[in-house]
Structure formats: C-alpha cells, structure tokens
Motif scaffolding. Structure first.
Motif, PDB file in Angstrom:
ATOM      1  N   THR A  34       0.821  -1.211   0.000  1.00  0.00           N
ATOM      2  CA  THR A  34       0.000   0.000   0.000  1.00  0.00           C
ATOM      3  C   THR A  34       0.855   1.261   0.000  1.00  0.00           C
ATOM      4  N   ILE A  35       1.961   1.220   0.721  1.00  0.00           N
ATOM      5  CA  ILE A  35       2.868   2.369   0.830  1.00  0.00           C
ATOM      6  C   ILE A  35       4.122   2.065   0.019  1.00  0.00           C
ATOM      7  N   PRO A  36       4.397   2.879  -1.000  1.00  0.00           N
ATOM      8  CA  PRO A  36       5.576   2.641  -1.838  1.00  0.00           C
ATOM      9  C   PRO A  36       6.862   3.069  -1.142  1.00  0.00           C
ATOM     10  N   THR A  37       7.951   2.417  -1.527  1.00  0.00           N
ATOM     11  CA  THR A  37       9.271   2.786  -1.009  1.00  0.00           C
ATOM     12  C   THR A  37      10.270   2.843  -2.159  1.00  0.00           C
ATOM     13  N   VAL A  38      11.383   3.486  -1.889  1.00  0.00           N
ATOM     14  CA  VAL A  38      12.498   3.523  -2.831  1.00  0.00           C
ATOM     15  C   VAL A  38      13.771   3.170  -2.072  1.00  0.00           C
ATOM     16  N   GLN A  39      14.703   2.534  -2.763  1.00  0.00           N
ATOM     17  CA  GLN A  39      15.986   2.188  -2.158  1.00  0.00           C
ATOM     18  C   GLN A  39      16.959   3.328  -2.432  1.00  0.00           C
ATOM     19  N   LEU A  40      17.462   3.954  -1.370  1.00  0.00           N
ATOM     20  CA  LEU A  40      18.460   5.018  -1.489  1.00  0.00           C
ATOM     21  C   LEU A  40      19.716   4.558  -0.754  1.00  0.00           C
ATOM     22  N   GLY A  41      20.657   4.029  -1.526  1.00  0.00           N
ATOM     23  CA  GLY A  41      21.841   3.450  -0.905  1.00  0.00           C
ATOM     24  C   GLY A  41      21.409   2.255  -0.069  1.00  0.00           C
ATOM     25  N   ARG A  48       7.565  11.188   0.013  1.00  0.00           N
ATOM     26  CA  ARG A  48       6.573  12.007   0.720  1.00  0.00           C
ATOM     27  C   ARG A  48       5.227  12.086   0.003  1.00  0.00           C
ATOM     28  N   VAL A  49       5.214  12.474  -1.257  1.00  0.00           N
ATOM     29  CA  VAL A  49       3.958  12.721  -1.961  1.00  0.00           C
ATOM     30  C   VAL A  49       3.106  11.451  -2.055  1.00  0.00           C
ATOM     31  N   PRO A  50       3.661  10.306  -2.482  1.00  0.00           N
ATOM     32  CA  PRO A  50       2.840   9.090  -2.502  1.00  0.00           C
ATOM     33  C   PRO A  50       2.334   8.683  -1.111  1.00  0.00           C
ATOM     34  N   LEU A  51       3.134   8.896  -0.076  1.00  0.00           N
ATOM     35  CA  LEU A  51       2.699   8.595   1.291  1.00  0.00           C
ATOM     36  C   LEU A  51       1.477   9.432   1.658  1.00  0.00           C
ATOM     37  N   LEU A  52       1.552  10.717   1.389  1.00  0.00           N
ATOM     38  CA  LEU A  52       0.432  11.598   1.709  1.00  0.00           C
ATOM     39  C   LEU A  52      -0.819  11.208   0.931  1.00  0.00           C
ATOM     40  N   ARG A  53      -0.646  10.801  -0.317  1.00  0.00           N
ATOM     41  CA  ARG A  53      -1.796  10.365  -1.132  1.00  0.00           C
ATOM     42  C   ARG A  53      -2.461   9.127  -0.528  1.00  0.00           C
ATOM     43  N   VAL A  54      -1.651   8.186  -0.040  1.00  0.00           N
ATOM     44  CA  VAL A  54      -2.194   6.966   0.563  1.00  0.00           C
ATOM     45  C   VAL A  54      -3.108   7.325   1.741  1.00  0.00           C
ATOM     46  N   PHE A  55      -2.726   8.355   2.493  1.00  0.00           N
ATOM     47  CA  PHE A  55      -3.498   8.745   3.652  1.00  0.00           C
ATOM     48  C   PHE A  55      -4.513   9.862   3.347  1.00  0.00           C
TER      49      PHE A  55
END
Length: 59
Positions: A34-41, A48-55
């Motif tokens: 439901t909540i997307p993530t990205v791998q940074l290192g 932030r934006v997709p998280l806020l959209r989920v909620f």
C-alpha cells in the motif's frame, strides 16, 4: 531525515510522525504494498507525496 516540508523521502519513523500513525502501521503498509518505497543506498525510504496520497492528505 526530518519531516520538514522539503524532505522528499522519509524514514518509516518520520513517515509515521508525519501522518500521525504508529510505526507499525507504516511497516504493514510497506509489507502489503500500500505504501511505496524507494531504495536510497542502504536505506529504504518512503517518498513524501505518494505517502500523503495513501493517507488522503494533500501535500
């Protein structure tokens, strides 16, 4: 990372604070897709934006 309005990616802890839920809610959302993530290192971050959209929060 901090939860300032300029942070584009958040840790699970910061994401939970931002949307006002328990850390475990964020973790479950990531696990079920439901909540997307990205791998940074070496870190998995939450955009932030997709998280806020989920909620349902306009950010």
């Amino acid at each position: 990372m901090s939860t300032s309005s300029t942070s584009l990616a958040l840790t699970m802890k910061d994401a939970a604070k931002l949307v006002g839920v328990d850390y475990r809610t964020i973790k479950l959302g990531i696990e079920n897709g439901t909540i997307p993530t990205v791998q940074l290192g070496p870190r998995r971050m939450i955009p932030r934006v997709p998280l806020l959209r989920v909620f349902g929060i306009n950010g």
